[in-house]
Design a protein around this motif. Structure first.
Motif, PDB file in Angstrom:
ATOM      1  N   GLU A   1       0.776  -1.315  -0.007  1.00 40.24           N
ATOM      2  CA  GLU A   1       0.001   0.016   0.194  1.00 40.24           C
ATOM      3  C   GLU A   1       0.854   1.312  -0.039  1.00 40.24           C
ATOM      4  OE1 GLU A   1      -2.686  -0.548   3.266  1.00 40.24           O
ATOM      5  OE2 GLU A   1      -4.152  -1.315   1.836  1.00 40.24           O
ATOM      6  N   ILE A   2       0.516   2.113  -0.683  1.00 40.69           N
ATOM      7  CA  ILE A   2       1.127   3.547  -0.802  1.00 40.69           C
ATOM      8  C   ILE A   2      -0.004   4.652  -0.789  1.00 40.69           C
ATOM      9  CG2 ILE A   2       3.106   2.630  -2.175  1.00 40.69           C
ATOM     10  CD1 ILE A   2       1.580   3.645  -4.907  1.00 40.69           C
ATOM     11  N   GLU A   3       0.539   5.855  -0.780  1.00 43.30           N
ATOM     12  CA  GLU A   3      -0.384   7.014  -0.817  1.00 43.30           C
ATOM     13  C   GLU A   3      -1.442   7.206  -1.989  1.00 43.30           C
ATOM     14  OE1 GLU A   3      -2.945   8.998   0.606  1.00 43.30           O
ATOM     15  OE2 GLU A   3      -1.300   9.218   2.063  1.00 43.30           O
ATOM     16  N   GLY A   4      -2.451   7.111  -1.842  1.00 45.14           N
ATOM     17  CA  GLY A   4      -3.455   7.109  -3.271  1.00 45.14           C
ATOM     18  C   GLY A   4      -4.095   8.482  -3.068  1.00 45.14           C
ATOM     19  N   ALA A   5      -3.779   9.358  -2.109  1.00 44.27           N
ATOM     20  CA  ALA A   5      -4.503  10.822  -2.283  1.00 44.27           C
ATOM     21  C   ALA A   5      -3.938  11.467  -3.613  1.00 44.27           C
ATOM     22  CB  ALA A   5      -3.968  11.495  -1.034  1.00 44.27           C
ATOM     23  N   ARG A   6      -3.021  11.357  -3.981  1.00 43.11           N
ATOM     24  CA  ARG A   6      -2.612  11.998  -5.425  1.00 43.11           C
ATOM     25  C   ARG A   6      -3.359  11.497  -6.512  1.00 43.11           C
ATOM     26  NH1 ARG A   6       3.686  11.450  -5.835  1.00 43.11           N
ATOM     27  NH2 ARG A   6       3.142  12.350  -7.921  1.00 43.11           N
ATOM     28  N   LEU A   7      -4.126  10.428  -6.407  1.00 45.71           N
ATOM     29  CA  LEU A   7      -4.951  10.048  -7.629  1.00 45.71           C
ATOM     30  C   LEU A   7      -6.110  10.923  -7.640  1.00 45.71           C
ATOM     31  CD1 LEU A   7      -5.150   6.156  -6.937  1.00 45.71           C
ATOM     32  CD2 LEU A   7      -4.118   7.323  -8.878  1.00 45.71           C
ATOM     33  N   ASP A   8      -6.484  11.891  -6.546  1.00 40.43           N
ATOM     34  CA  ASP A   8      -7.329  12.713  -6.671  1.00 40.43           C
ATOM     35  C   ASP A   8      -7.129  13.934  -7.722  1.00 40.43           C
ATOM     36  OD1 ASP A   8      -8.882  11.562  -4.977  1.00 40.43           O
ATOM     37  OD2 ASP A   8      -8.424  12.677  -3.308  1.00 40.43           O
ATOM     38  N   THR A   9      -5.783  14.219  -7.843  1.00 44.21           N
ATOM     39  CA  THR A   9      -5.254  15.115  -8.925  1.00 44.21           C
ATOM     40  C   THR A   9      -4.848  14.467 -10.121  1.00 44.21           C
ATOM     41  OG1 THR A   9      -4.340  16.441  -7.211  1.00 44.21           O
ATOM     42  CG2 THR A   9      -3.594  16.822  -9.271  1.00 44.21           C
ATOM     43  N   PRO A  10      -5.674  14.770 -11.359  1.00 46.51           N
ATOM     44  CA  PRO A  10      -5.466  13.921 -12.689  1.00 46.51           C
ATOM     45  C   PRO A  10      -3.958  14.301 -13.251  1.00 46.51           C
ATOM     46  CG  PRO A  10      -7.274  15.173 -12.740  1.00 46.51           C
ATOM     47  CD  PRO A  10      -6.720  15.667 -11.394  1.00 46.51           C
ATOM     48  N   LEU A  11      -3.231  13.511 -13.871  1.00 46.93           N
ATOM     49  CA  LEU A  11      -2.047  13.644 -14.046  1.00 46.93           C
ATOM     50  C   LEU A  11      -1.887  14.767 -15.304  1.00 46.93           C
ATOM     51  CD1 LEU A  11      -0.578  10.208 -15.346  1.00 46.93           C
ATOM     52  CD2 LEU A  11       0.251  11.471 -13.608  1.00 46.93           C
ATOM     53  N   ASP A  12      -0.826  15.581 -15.433  1.00 41.50           N
ATOM     54  CA  ASP A  12      -0.581  16.660 -16.074  1.00 41.50           C
ATOM     55  C   ASP A  12      -0.032  15.991 -17.590  1.00 41.50           C
ATOM     56  OD1 ASP A  12      -0.247  18.886 -17.711  1.00 41.50           O
ATOM     57  OD2 ASP A  12       1.382  19.739 -16.238  1.00 41.50           O
ATOM     58  N   LEU A  13      -0.548  16.076 -18.667  1.00 38.26           N
ATOM     59  CA  LEU A  13      -0.145  15.544 -19.586  1.00 38.26           C
ATOM     60  C   LEU A  13       0.117  16.566 -20.893  1.00 38.26           C
ATOM     61  CD1 LEU A  13      -2.347  12.194 -20.137  1.00 38.26           C
ATOM     62  CD2 LEU A  13      -0.126  12.711 -19.152  1.00 38.26           C
ATOM     63  N   SER A  14      -0.033  17.999 -20.573  1.00 38.98           N
ATOM     64  CA  SER A  14       0.521  18.766 -21.340  1.00 38.98           C
ATOM     65  C   SER A  14       1.859  19.059 -21.682  1.00 38.98           C
ATOM     66  CB  SER A  14      -0.106  20.304 -20.551  1.00 38.98           C
ATOM     67  OG  SER A  14       0.852  20.531 -19.582  1.00 38.98           O
ATOM     68  N   GLU A  15       2.277  19.161 -22.875  1.00 43.05           N
ATOM     69  CA  GLU A  15       3.823  19.113 -23.352  1.00 43.05           C
ATOM     70  C   GLU A  15       4.152  20.564 -22.868  1.00 43.05           C
ATOM     71  OE1 GLU A  15       4.042  20.423 -27.843  1.00 43.05           O
ATOM     72  OE2 GLU A  15       2.971  18.486 -27.579  1.00 43.05           O
ATOM     73  N   PRO A  16       5.555  20.762 -22.610  1.00 45.99           N
ATOM     74  CA  PRO A  16       6.038  21.853 -22.059  1.00 45.99           C
ATOM     75  C   PRO A  16       5.861  22.843 -23.342  1.00 45.99           C
ATOM     76  CG  PRO A  16       7.610  20.088 -21.840  1.00 45.99           C
ATOM     77  CD  PRO A  16       6.510  19.479 -22.499  1.00 45.99           C
ATOM     78  N   ALA A  17       5.508  24.280 -22.959  1.00 44.38           N
ATOM     79  CA  ALA A  17       5.265  25.199 -23.806  1.00 44.38           C
ATOM     80  C   ALA A  17       6.931  25.738 -24.239  1.00 44.38           C
ATOM     81  CB  ALA A  17       4.363  26.194 -23.451  1.00 44.38           C
ATOM     82  N   ASN A  18       6.787  26.301 -25.377  1.00 43.93           N
ATOM     83  CA  ASN A  18       7.884  27.011 -25.984  1.00 43.93           C
ATOM     84  C   ASN A  18       8.083  28.159 -25.153  1.00 43.93           C
ATOM     85  OD1 ASN A  18       8.454  25.108 -28.010  1.00 43.93           O
ATOM     86  ND2 ASN A  18       7.297  26.043 -29.714  1.00 43.93           N
ATOM     87  N   GLU A  19       9.434  28.696 -25.033  1.00 40.78           N
ATOM     88  CA  GLU A  19       9.839  29.952 -24.446  1.00 40.78           C
ATOM     89  C   GLU A  19       9.290  31.008 -25.407  1.00 40.78           C
ATOM     90  OE1 GLU A  19      12.107  32.499 -25.042  1.00 40.78           O
ATOM     91  OE2 GLU A  19      11.303  33.350 -23.415  1.00 40.78           O
ATOM     92  N   PRO A  20       8.577  31.841 -24.961  1.00 37.26           N
ATOM     93  CA  PRO A  20       7.622  32.630 -25.844  1.00 37.26           C
ATOM     94  C   PRO A  20       8.736  33.697 -27.043  1.00 37.26           C
ATOM     95  CG  PRO A  20       6.760  32.953 -23.838  1.00 37.26           C
ATOM     96  CD  PRO A  20       7.771  31.867 -23.694  1.00 37.26           C
ATOM     97  N   GLU A  21       9.779  34.025 -26.459  1.00 40.70           N
ATOM     98  CA  GLU A  21      10.657  35.028 -27.374  1.00 40.70           C
ATOM     99  C   GLU A  21      11.240  34.015 -28.269  1.00 40.70           C
ATOM    100  OE1 GLU A  21      10.999  38.047 -27.480  1.00 40.70           O
ATOM    101  OE2 GLU A  21       9.250  38.273 -26.166  1.00 40.70           O
ATOM    102  N   ARG A  22      11.805  32.751 -27.823  1.00 41.82           N
ATOM    103  CA  ARG A  22      12.364  31.953 -28.736  1.00 41.82           C
ATOM    104  C   ARG A  22      11.304  31.513 -29.937  1.00 41.82           C
ATOM    105  NH1 ARG A  22      15.632  27.323 -25.748  1.00 41.82           N
ATOM    106  NH2 ARG A  22      16.500  27.040 -27.858  1.00 41.82           N
ATOM    107  N   GLU A  23      10.474  31.032 -29.436  1.00 39.05           N
ATOM    108  CA  GLU A  23       9.310  30.818 -30.359  1.00 39.05           C
ATOM    109  C   GLU A  23       8.987  31.951 -31.661  1.00 39.05           C
ATOM    110  OE1 GLU A  23       5.592  28.449 -29.336  1.00 39.05           O
ATOM    111  OE2 GLU A  23       4.602  30.050 -29.694  1.00 39.05           O
TER     112      GLU A  23
END
Length: 567
Positions: free
Chosen positions: A183-205
């Motif tokens: 058994e491990i801590e399951g409380a973090r299951l209440d928070t969905p995984l963040d599957l967003s990809e890292p955004a480009n740095e605005p100035e470089r983009e």
């Protein structure tokens, strides 16, 4: 079984349940694999979280199926046992890695105590090294986790699943048997995984977009070329927005087949160097700017490296970097660039591109490759899933026009013979899991089919909607054209192919033997055949020494490359 409980846990949950709940959360509904004593306890948790156990006939086929499932669903999972099971799956995982397909490979392993004491266990090399197989997999995984420290397990699972999704490549999770119910801590299951990809740095983009626009606005005859990684890294919406805004002529590579709506007036066809139709090659190679999106410039994907385009007129957008002519911009991903381009580009609409007409050729009753693939264009329906095997099918499908929404599933870079049978099972199951009424159509040669035919039983077991066109041409045709046209090693034993479904448990599977064009025409227009709800099997006779035009050209180039001597 005694399960150790940490009194500090607020929401205790077993490791297996945590892992499988995360799989369910990210969209997986069926898990491929085979049982083995080191993963059995973990498998008990699958139905508890709503996951279906597929149960393939061997680990290699299961890996192929997981690959196909991920290409339709977006991500998949595979469970094998330590050593013997995971090594059998390795070829399939390697193919997923090379072609940017996200597969979560979970390996049930001996207990942490057994590993720590170096016990002489079955499924090991007998040398006490329990990391040797994971070390092998490390070369074909973009992230790994050994779940042997309870305090770290939840974080490890979340990290590798996110990495699998964002990088669109396989990950490896080792689950020791004594950790399955820990058994491990399951409380973090209440928070969905963040599957967003890292955004480009605005100035470089912004800078990269400025550079791209400079050349795009100056171009007189630009074209867009869409390749495999545009599909794998999920930027097709951005691609279509750019096409709609600019109306720039757009082409696809063989690995990008199906990425673009082929009914769109800007669509021009499949570009693969010398393997292209002459009109397609002429337009792409005369362009003064080629904007390539998600390129994988492998030999078979480029007609044997026969592109006749200049880097001076090239802009390549990738998931991890962008290249403009000879300048590379690392850490700038294509999604942000495509969105900014669509927003800021200002082009006069180019002349409407007329897609080349694909017509069946030849006369008589023999079903030739040149006749068959264009004819299939009219058989296909909107939103079909079309799976093609390495060989004649992978090259022939270039000559087939896809209706809107058709998904092409191929394995041109890795090219593992037999892959398509398992992949078709996985693709069809994914569509079923997603609640989509889509036909899955498999085109596979007789030689390839013999490698993985057992997966037909899994198709039957899950009542999948698949039509198999088995091309009976007496052996390994692509190899014949590379070397050994009449060599014995390219021959195979003749099977009674239409009896295979019955042998594997499907006596009611509809089966057909088609030897002439008239028989083929009658079948392709038959309403019941076109709307069947289960498995159908068509044995399709073609000449032994016939192949699609593109295959002949690419095979000749491959043979020359294979024969090159070191200076």
């Amino acid at each position: 079984m005694l399960v150790r409980r940490d009194k500090l846990l607020t929401k205790p949950v077993a490791v297996s349940e945590y892992l499988f709940r995360r799989l369910y959360e990210i969209g997986i509904r069926s898990v491929h694999g085979l049982p083995g004593d080191f993963n059995l306890v973990a498998l008990d948790y699958l139905p508890k979280v709503g996951l279906r156990w597929v149960g393939s006939v061997n680990e290699l086929n299961a890996a192929y199926a997981a690959d196909g499932y991920a290409r339709i669903n977006g991500i998949s999972a595979l469970v094998t046992t330590f050593g013997v099971g995971e090594l059998s799956a390795l070829n399939g995982i390697a193919g997923a890695f090379s072609e940017h397909v996200p597969v979560v490979h979970i390996v049930g392993a001996p207990s942490t105590t057994s590993q720590r004491n170096g016990l002489l266990l079955h499924h090991t090399l007998g040398n006490g090294d329990f990391n040797v197989f994971a070390d092998m997999s490390s070369q074909i995984s973009c992230d790994m986790a050994r779940l042997d420290k309870p305090a770290d397990i939840a974080d490890q699972i979340d990290r590798v699943l996110r990495t699998c999704w964002v990088r669109s490549r396989p990950v490896y999770i080792m689950l020791p048997s004594d950790m399955a119910e820990r058994e491990i801590e399951g409380a973090r299951l209440d928070t969905p995984l963040d599957l967003s990809e890292p955004a480009n740095e605005p100035e470089r983009e912004k800078y990269v977009v400025d550079v791209v626009l400079k050349y795009l606005h100056a171009a007189k005859s630009p074209v867009i070329l869409v390749d495999a990684c545009a599909i794998r890294h999920r930027v097709l919406n951005e691609v279509h927005d750019l096409i709609e805004k600019t109306q720039i002529p757009v082409f696809v590579t063989p690995m990008g087949k199906g990425a673009v709506n082929e009914d769109h007036p800007a669509y021009g066809g499949v570009y693969a160097g010398l393997g292209s139709e002459p009109a397609v090659a002429a337009q792409v190679e005369s362009a003064d700017l080629v904007l390539t999106i998600g390129a994988l410039k492998s030999d078979f994907n480029t007609g044997g490296f026969s592109y006749r385009t200049s880097q001076l007129e090239a802009i390549d957008l990738h998931s991890t970097h962008c290249t403009v002519r000879y300048s590379e911009y690392p850490g700038v991903s294509m999604r942000g660039i495509l969105r900014q381009l669509t927003e800021r580009v200002n082009l006069s609409p180019p002349a409407r591109l007329r897609s080349p007409e694909i017509a069946s050729s030849g006369e008589g009753e023999i079903i030739t490759q040149a006749f068959f693939w264009p004819r299939i264009s009219d058989y296909l329906k909107q939103d079909d899933i079309v799976v093609t095997e390495t060989g004649t099918a992978n090259f022939g499908i270039w000559e087939t026009k896809f209706p809107r929404g058709v998904t092409g599933v191929t394995q041109i870079l890795w090219g593992s013979i037999g892959w398509s049978v398992g992949a078709a099972q996985g693709a069809a199951l994914a569509a079923k899991d997603m609640g989509l009424d889509r036909r899955t159509i498999l085109f596979v040669g007789d030689g390839s089919f013999q490698l993985t035919a057992q997966e037909v039983t899994t198709m039957i077991r899950h009542n999948l909607k698949i039509t198999i066109f088995l091309i009976y041409n007496e052996g390994f045709t692509i190899e014949r054209f590379i070397h050994g046209m009449d060599a014995e090693y390219n021959d195979i034993t003749r099977w009674q192919y239409t009896e295979v479904p019955a042998v594997f448990g499907g006596p009611k599977v509809r089966k057909f033997v088609v030897k002439t064009r008239s028989e083929l025409e009658n079948l392709l227009v038959d309403n019941e055949f076109n709307n069947a709800g289960g498995l159908q099997f068509v044995e399709l006779w073609m000449p032994k020494k016939d192949a699609p035009r593109a295959l002949k050209i690419t095979a000749e180039i491959a043979a020359k490359n294979n024969a090159k001597m070191i200076d």
